[in-house]
Design an enzyme around this catalytic site. Structure first.
Site, PDB file in Angstrom:
ATOM      1  N   SER A 187       0.850  -1.183   0.000  1.00  0.00           N
ATOM      2  CA  SER A 187       0.000   0.000   0.000  1.00  0.00           C
ATOM      3  C   SER A 187       0.898   1.249   0.000  1.00  0.00           C
ATOM      4  O   SER A 187       1.844   1.310  -0.777  1.00  0.00           O
ATOM      5  CB  SER A 187      -0.973  -0.043   1.184  1.00  0.00           C
ATOM      6  OG  SER A 187      -2.015   0.888   1.029  1.00  0.00           O
ATOM      7  N   ASP A 443      -8.207  -5.230  -6.399  1.00  0.00           N
ATOM      8  CA  ASP A 443      -7.825  -4.181  -5.451  1.00  0.00           C
ATOM      9  C   ASP A 443      -8.002  -2.819  -6.117  1.00  0.00           C
ATOM     10  O   ASP A 443      -7.351  -2.532  -7.129  1.00  0.00           O
ATOM     11  CB  ASP A 443      -6.369  -4.371  -5.037  1.00  0.00           C
ATOM     12  CG  ASP A 443      -5.849  -3.244  -4.158  1.00  0.00           C
ATOM     13  OD1 ASP A 443      -6.675  -2.512  -3.565  1.00  0.00           O
ATOM     14  OD2 ASP A 443      -4.618  -3.089  -4.073  1.00  0.00           O
ATOM     15  N   HIS A 468      -6.120  -6.350  -1.876  1.00  0.00           N
ATOM     16  CA  HIS A 468      -5.076  -5.441  -1.439  1.00  0.00           C
ATOM     17  C   HIS A 468      -3.986  -6.174  -0.651  1.00  0.00           C
ATOM     18  O   HIS A 468      -4.260  -6.774   0.390  1.00  0.00           O
ATOM     19  CB  HIS A 468      -5.717  -4.355  -0.567  1.00  0.00           C
ATOM     20  CG  HIS A 468      -4.885  -3.130  -0.371  1.00  0.00           C
ATOM     21  ND1 HIS A 468      -4.432  -2.356  -1.408  1.00  0.00           N
ATOM     22  CD2 HIS A 468      -4.433  -2.527   0.754  1.00  0.00           C
ATOM     23  CE1 HIS A 468      -3.753  -1.335  -0.941  1.00  0.00           C
ATOM     24  NE2 HIS A 468      -3.726  -1.421   0.367  1.00  0.00           N
TER      25      HIS A 468
END
Length: 508
Positions: A187, A443, A468
């Site tokens: 991320s 994602d 994710h």
């Protein structure tokens, strides 16, 4: 291992006692963070039981004194930044160093105990180190959330922290050029991993950047475009009918909002209080959308039945009534799963939460992260185009208003900051080398990442049907084949980088 068990029990208990906040998505992030840590604890305990005869060296926790401002040493103030080191798998003296980069939440010892990067650390004999991000978790001074202090919170300062940490670890463990550094992040930390390789190529030899939104964007319309596609994707339990039912349900919500049928909405969706202000209506719309957005982004992680398949099962159940009534059932199930008596839709409460300077040394740092979105990234997930399946009350202006209300950052300043970030790092064409970008195609954040090979050494993997940062989790027998193959490909590149590093050293 006793302290691990106690910590895990505390985490499990905390799953039951979270108080309702003003954004469902932050609650989901908090729940996912806790869920992942509990899973990591279970995986670690299971591994230790299998290897009981083997002596085990517990990870070392420490703090590093870092300058608040790396770019102005006249500033003088410092803060304590937390880190962990795991020497268990390290092959002395030339074993590599695997650096796990922290992000917008607290970090724990499991960052150097569990995960695919630790499976590779064991295979390649790596020293595993992890650094918590400045201003998150315990890596913050008591006055760190004050407006004046937050000016020292930026990705540039975070990269400088990593460079300082590199020097500290090098000196502490007497490392040499023979110890090849590879960094990992998922991320926002995935972006940091790519940027650390980009800006400090003399320190880190390669990077694995998972689910990394390296392109900043003010109006992130692509987020809900991916959510819409995922709700239609049969690979994860979606369908065109499910997507259509969601669209109809939110259209019905908007009709009631437009008509001022607020008491009906308050009752139907268990609002904690009346929808007094127009901004409260936007909050209700966002909170309902968050349930679907979170299910797509995390898909089964964090709370029971929080998956695309489960939500679509409810949204297609005609026995529950109209699509609007099915949305009521989705919301009811969500509140029960999160153990909340009602949905908090007060915009003023959201503003108050973001203005609060009270420190929390665990979990997601909502105030800090929102500051970074206002001053660097944008990333605002809106619903003002025809592809969005949710409420048209989810506007960019409402997001930008928060920057002004909470931090005094005007909308034009946010746009300028986003443009600078892309100029500084190169957006989704960073022009670096030896970076592997890994994304799951359901994602929503993959829309801002690198999805195609940029060069012979700036490569991309797009994993079918995964969410994710899914590739960063420990391997499980139940993992789908695309995820298994992606991890094998990541492993291959890590091994190839290490072989290349040895060749480069021998030739020099």
């Amino acid at each position: 291992m006793g302290h691990m068990v106690l910590r895990a029990l505390g985490l499990l208990l905390s799953l039951l006692i979270l108080t309702e906040a003003a954004r469902n998505f932050w609650l989901l992030q908090e729940r996912v963070l806790q869920w992942r840590e509990v899973q990591a604890m279970k995986e670690t305990l299971s591994k230790r039981q299998l290897l009981r005869p083997v002596p085990w060296r517990s990870p070392t926790e420490g703090v590093l004194r870092q300058p608040l401002d790396h770019f102005n040493r006249q500033e003088g103030r410092v803060f304590n930044q937390r880190f962990w080191v795991n020497e268990e798998y390290w092959h002395l003296p030339a074993g590599p160093v695997f650096l796990y980069i922290g992000g917008e939440s607290s970090l724990s010892q499991f960052s150097v105990l569990s995960g695919h990067h630790m499976e590779m650390a064991q295979k390649y004999g790596a020293l595993a180190v992890a650094l918590e991000h400045r201003f998150y978790g315990a890596s913050i001074n008591p006055d760190g959330l004050q407006d004046d202090s937050l000016r020292f919170l930026s990705s540039q300062q975070a990269l400088a922290d990593l460079a300082s940490f590199h020097l500290f670890i090098t000196q502490k463990y007497n490392l040499t050029q023979n110890n090849t550094w590879i960094c990992f992040g998922g991320s926002y930390p995935g972006s940091l991993a790519a940027w650390f390789r980009l800006k400090f190529p003399h320190l880190v030899f390669a990077a694995v950047a998972s689910s990394a939104p390296v392109r900043a964007q003010l109006d992130f319309t692509g987020y809900n475009q991916v959510v819409a596609a995922s709700l239609s994707d049969p690979v994860v339990g979606g369908s065109a009918k499910c997507h259509g039912a969601v669209v109809q349900a939110f259209s019905a919500v908007d009709e009631r909002l437009d008509a001022g049928r607020l008491a009906e909405l308050e009752k139907d969706f268990h609002s904690c209080g009346p929808l007094r202000e127009p901004s409260d209506r936007e909050q209700l719309a966002s909170n309902l959308a968050d349930i679907f957005m979170g299910a797509v982004q995390y898909n089964s992680e964090g709370f029971q039945d929080g998956s695309v398949a489960k939500l679509c099962h409810i949204m297609l159940d005609e026995g529950l009534g109209s699509p609007y009534q099915r949305l009521m059932a989705v919301n009811k199930d969500f509140l029960e799963a999160m153990a909340f008596p009602c949905m908090q839709n007060s915009h003023q409460r959201l503003v108050d939460e973001l203005r609060s300077t009270n420190l929390s040394l665990t979990g997601v740092g909502e105030r800090q992260w929102y500051f970074q979105t206002c001053t660097e990234f944008g990333y605002y997930q809106t619903c003002e185009d025809d592809t969005c399946p949710f409420s048209r009350f989810m506007t960019l202006s409402s997001q930008l208003d928060l920057c002004a209300q909470v931090f005094g950052v005007a909308a034009e300043r946010v746009a300028e900051a986003v443009n600078f970030t892309n100029e500084y790092y190169g957006a989704d064409h960073p022009k670096a080398s030896r970076i592997l970008f890994v994304n799951g195609d359901i994602d929503p954040w993959h829309a801002l990442s690198v999805l195609k090979n940029q060069s012979r050494s700036e490569l991309a993997i797009l994993i079918n049907g995964t969410s994710h940062c899914a590739n960063m989790s420990p391997s499980k027998p139940s993992d789908p084949l695309p995820l298994i193959l992606a991890r094998e490909w990541i492993d291959y590149h890590v091994g190839d980088w290490l072989r290349l590093a040895r060749k480069v050293r021998s030739a020099s």
